[in-house]
Write a protein that holds these residues in place. Structure first.
Motif, PDB file in Angstrom:
ATOM      1  N   TYR A  39       0.837  -1.200   0.000  1.00  0.00           N
ATOM      2  CA  TYR A  39       0.000   0.000   0.000  1.00  0.00           C
ATOM      3  C   TYR A  39       0.872   1.251   0.000  1.00  0.00           C
ATOM      4  O   TYR A  39       0.669   2.179  -0.791  1.00  0.00           O
ATOM      5  CB  TYR A  39      -0.907  -0.026   1.224  1.00  0.00           C
ATOM      6  N   SER A  40       1.854   1.305   0.898  1.00  0.00           N
ATOM      7  CA  SER A  40       2.719   2.479   1.005  1.00  0.00           C
ATOM      8  C   SER A  40       3.595   2.654  -0.228  1.00  0.00           C
ATOM      9  O   SER A  40       3.842   3.779  -0.669  1.00  0.00           O
ATOM     10  CB  SER A  40       3.602   2.373   2.254  1.00  0.00           C
ATOM     11  N   ARG A  53      -5.365   3.367   8.875  1.00  0.00           N
ATOM     12  CA  ARG A  53      -5.696   2.121   8.192  1.00  0.00           C
ATOM     13  C   ARG A  53      -4.998   0.981   8.933  1.00  0.00           C
ATOM     14  O   ARG A  53      -4.218   1.219   9.863  1.00  0.00           O
ATOM     15  CB  ARG A  53      -5.221   2.154   6.727  1.00  0.00           C
ATOM     16  N   ASN A  55      -2.250  -0.703   8.915  1.00  0.00           N
ATOM     17  CA  ASN A  55      -0.928  -0.562   8.315  1.00  0.00           C
ATOM     18  C   ASN A  55      -0.052  -1.746   8.725  1.00  0.00           C
ATOM     19  O   ASN A  55       0.140  -2.014   9.899  1.00  0.00           O
ATOM     20  CB  ASN A  55      -0.299   0.752   8.778  1.00  0.00           C
ATOM     21  N   ALA A 297      -3.965   9.820  -1.203  1.00  0.00           N
ATOM     22  CA  ALA A 297      -4.895   8.706  -1.388  1.00  0.00           C
ATOM     23  C   ALA A 297      -6.329   9.212  -1.370  1.00  0.00           C
ATOM     24  O   ALA A 297      -6.672  10.138  -0.621  1.00  0.00           O
ATOM     25  CB  ALA A 297      -4.696   7.655  -0.303  1.00  0.00           C
ATOM     26  N   GLU A 299      -9.901   7.663  -0.524  1.00  0.00           N
ATOM     27  CA  GLU A 299     -10.429   6.488   0.151  1.00  0.00           C
ATOM     28  C   GLU A 299     -11.888   6.699   0.536  1.00  0.00           C
ATOM     29  O   GLU A 299     -12.207   7.037   1.686  1.00  0.00           O
ATOM     30  CB  GLU A 299      -9.587   6.161   1.382  1.00  0.00           C
ATOM     31  N   ARG A 315      -4.601   5.734  -5.003  1.00  0.00           N
ATOM     32  CA  ARG A 315      -3.487   6.465  -4.394  1.00  0.00           C
ATOM     33  C   ARG A 315      -2.375   6.631  -5.427  1.00  0.00           C
ATOM     34  O   ARG A 315      -2.289   5.880  -6.411  1.00  0.00           O
ATOM     35  CB  ARG A 315      -2.964   5.745  -3.153  1.00  0.00           C
ATOM     36  N   GLY A 340      -1.574   3.095  -7.166  1.00  0.00           N
ATOM     37  CA  GLY A 340      -2.084   1.905  -6.506  1.00  0.00           C
ATOM     38  C   GLY A 340      -3.576   1.961  -6.302  1.00  0.00           C
ATOM     39  O   GLY A 340      -4.177   3.045  -6.255  1.00  0.00           O
ATOM     40  N   THR A 342      -6.845  -0.443  -4.097  1.00  0.00           N
ATOM     41  CA  THR A 342      -7.128  -1.453  -3.090  1.00  0.00           C
ATOM     42  C   THR A 342      -8.402  -2.195  -3.457  1.00  0.00           C
ATOM     43  O   THR A 342      -9.404  -1.575  -3.829  1.00  0.00           O
ATOM     44  CB  THR A 342      -7.279  -0.821  -1.699  1.00  0.00           C
ATOM     45  N   ARG A 351      -7.737  -7.602   2.377  1.00  0.00           N
ATOM     46  CA  ARG A 351      -7.692  -6.778   1.173  1.00  0.00           C
ATOM     47  C   ARG A 351      -6.524  -7.214   0.295  1.00  0.00           C
ATOM     48  O   ARG A 351      -5.590  -7.881   0.737  1.00  0.00           O
ATOM     49  CB  ARG A 351      -7.543  -5.296   1.519  1.00  0.00           C
ATOM     50  N   ASP A 353      -3.830  -5.227  -2.259  1.00  0.00           N
ATOM     51  CA  ASP A 353      -3.311  -3.957  -2.756  1.00  0.00           C
ATOM     52  C   ASP A 353      -2.519  -4.223  -4.025  1.00  0.00           C
ATOM     53  O   ASP A 353      -1.624  -5.075  -4.043  1.00  0.00           O
ATOM     54  CB  ASP A 353      -2.407  -3.286  -1.718  1.00  0.00           C
ATOM     55  N   THR A 381      -3.169  -8.548   2.564  1.00  0.00           N
ATOM     56  CA  THR A 381      -3.251  -8.144   3.960  1.00  0.00           C
ATOM     57  C   THR A 381      -4.523  -8.698   4.580  1.00  0.00           C
ATOM     58  O   THR A 381      -5.574  -8.746   3.929  1.00  0.00           O
ATOM     59  CB  THR A 381      -3.251  -6.607   4.089  1.00  0.00           C
TER      60      THR A 381
END
Length: 407
Positions: A39-40, A53, A55, A297, A299, A315, A340, A342, A351, A353, A381
């Motif tokens: 994600y990052s 989130r 993370n 991002a 969301e 994002r 990216g 999700t 999820r 990513d 994740t």
């Protein structure tokens, strides 16, 4: 459970293949990961303070908080690398290679205000291979091959605690890696052929401290890893024999700072800064390394009522990095762009990513070397493998109400 075992098996299998390919691998570790999840990476490699989130990137161990679920996470990067080089005679060459990298694998367990965790990182890497064919005046064909294989992995055992709006974390790190370079020359007859390999391996523990402060729409954090010296050996092998000596590899101190904010509804912005003191801790032949990233991002929540395409979490981000070594007496810079999305799965934390990352490293005019990477990213994740909701559908005896009117 079968799905979880399959994912875990694939992650372990990918560990043996994980490496970032770059033409700069002969000069140092061109690929460097900072403990982030997929994600990052799709958000400019930012989010070391993103507690808004679930993370699963624990480069800052203080981030290891706020969810009451056991979290499993892993990811894969794969794609192509395009190399360019220019020699002293101004002759230019190019080559395209593929790569597969496993940037992280993590597992965390909540214990009230505390959290314990494990993380495996591809900390730094660099792999490259090339060959050149030369034809002598007597028509003898000489084939030269060179290969560089650098891996440096990091295992983290993490503990963190949440005290109100303040989070504190500490992780014990264990680094292990190798640096193998080989050369061979083949002209078709034994007296001219040559083979040589220089293999170095090193390992040792380290430490990371982290802090995070969060509010309703703002969070900022910092982490620090002191310099470490990894000890090992060098094995030099030729056609004439083998020589073995002790070897030490130094890692610099690492400082990281991060800010994450929610300026508007459904919008998140994050910025991260990393700094490594190579010149002071490793040697004057190096430059201090640094990286800055900025990401945003979109969301939307389940209650969002708008354009269909805007219902998808999106994002994007950008980062700029100064590598710690020089090539052709000039600094080596890196620019990365990322996107990216999700894909939520069944369950409140599960999820996928996905994303794309483009990396441009070096300059052909200044460094005489350059490469570009085009990488697809996939992250998984959730998948709570340590707990399972109790089954309350089994038949059970229901006591009958006692009749006390006779009393």
């Amino acid at each position: 459970m079968k799905k979880n075992l399959i994912l875990l098996t694939l992650a372990v299998m990918a560990m043996a293949l994980s490496a970032g390919n770059s033409i700069f691998s002969y000069d140092g570790y061109p690929f460097r990961y900072y403990g982030k999840d997929i994600y990052s990476l799709g958000m400019g490699d930012t989010g070391a303070s993103d507690i808004f989130r679930n993370n699963t990137g624990y480069g800052n161990p203080a981030l290891h908080n706020l969810s009451n679920r056991s979290l499993f996470s892993t990811g894969i990067l794969m794609g192509y690398n395009a190399y360019e080089s220019r020699d002293d005679e101004d002759s230019q060459s190019s080559y395209v290679d593929n790569s597969l990298d496993l940037p992280h694998f993590s597992l965390s367990i909540p214990l009230k205000k505390h959290r314990l965790g494990f993380q495996f990182n591809s900390f730094a890497s660099g792999v490259v291979a090339n060959q050149r064919e030369t034809i002598l005046p007597d028509s003898t064909v000489i084939l030269e091959k060179q290969e560089m294989d650098r891996y440096l992995y990091k295992i983290d055992l993490i503990y963190s605690v949440s005290l109100g709006r303040n989070n504190f974390g500490i992780s014990g790190n264990y680094y292990f890696g190798h640096d193998v370079r080989s050369f061979s020359q083949d002209a078709g007859f034994g007296s001219f052929n040559a083979r040589e390999e220089l293999a170095r391996s090193y390992k040792n523990p380290g430490l990371t401290l982290g802090y995070l402060r969060h509010y309703d729409k703002l969070a900022f954090g910092a982490s620090y890893s002191p310099a470490a010296k990894l000890s090992g050996e060098t094995v030099h092998t030729t056609i004439h024999g083998t020589n073995q000596i002790d070897y030490d590899y130094k890692l610099p101190s690492h400082y990281a700072f991060s800010v994450t904010t929610l300026p508007f509804r459904y919008v998140k912005i994050a910025s991260d800064i990393h700094y490594e003191t190579w010149k002071e801790d490793v040697g004057q032949e190096y430059e201090d390394g640094w990286k800055v990233g900025l990401g945003a991002a979109w969301e939307p929540k389940a209650d969002y009522d708008g354009n269909f395409f805007l219902q998808i979490p999106l994002r994007a981000g950008i980062s700029y990095r100064r590598l710690p070594f020089r090539v052709n007496a000039n600094e080596v810079d890196e620019l990365a762009l990322s996107l990216g999305i999700t894909i939520p799965l069944k369950g409140d934390v599960n999820r996928i990513d996905t994303g794309f990352q483009y990396i441009k490293r070096g300059d052909l005019e200044q460094n005489h070397l350059a490469d570009s990477s085009f990488l697809l990213m996939f992250g998984f994740t959730g998948f709570d493998i340590l707990s399972k909701a109790p089954n309350r559908t089994a038949p059970r005896d229901i006591p009958q109400k006692e009749d006390i009117r006779a009393w």
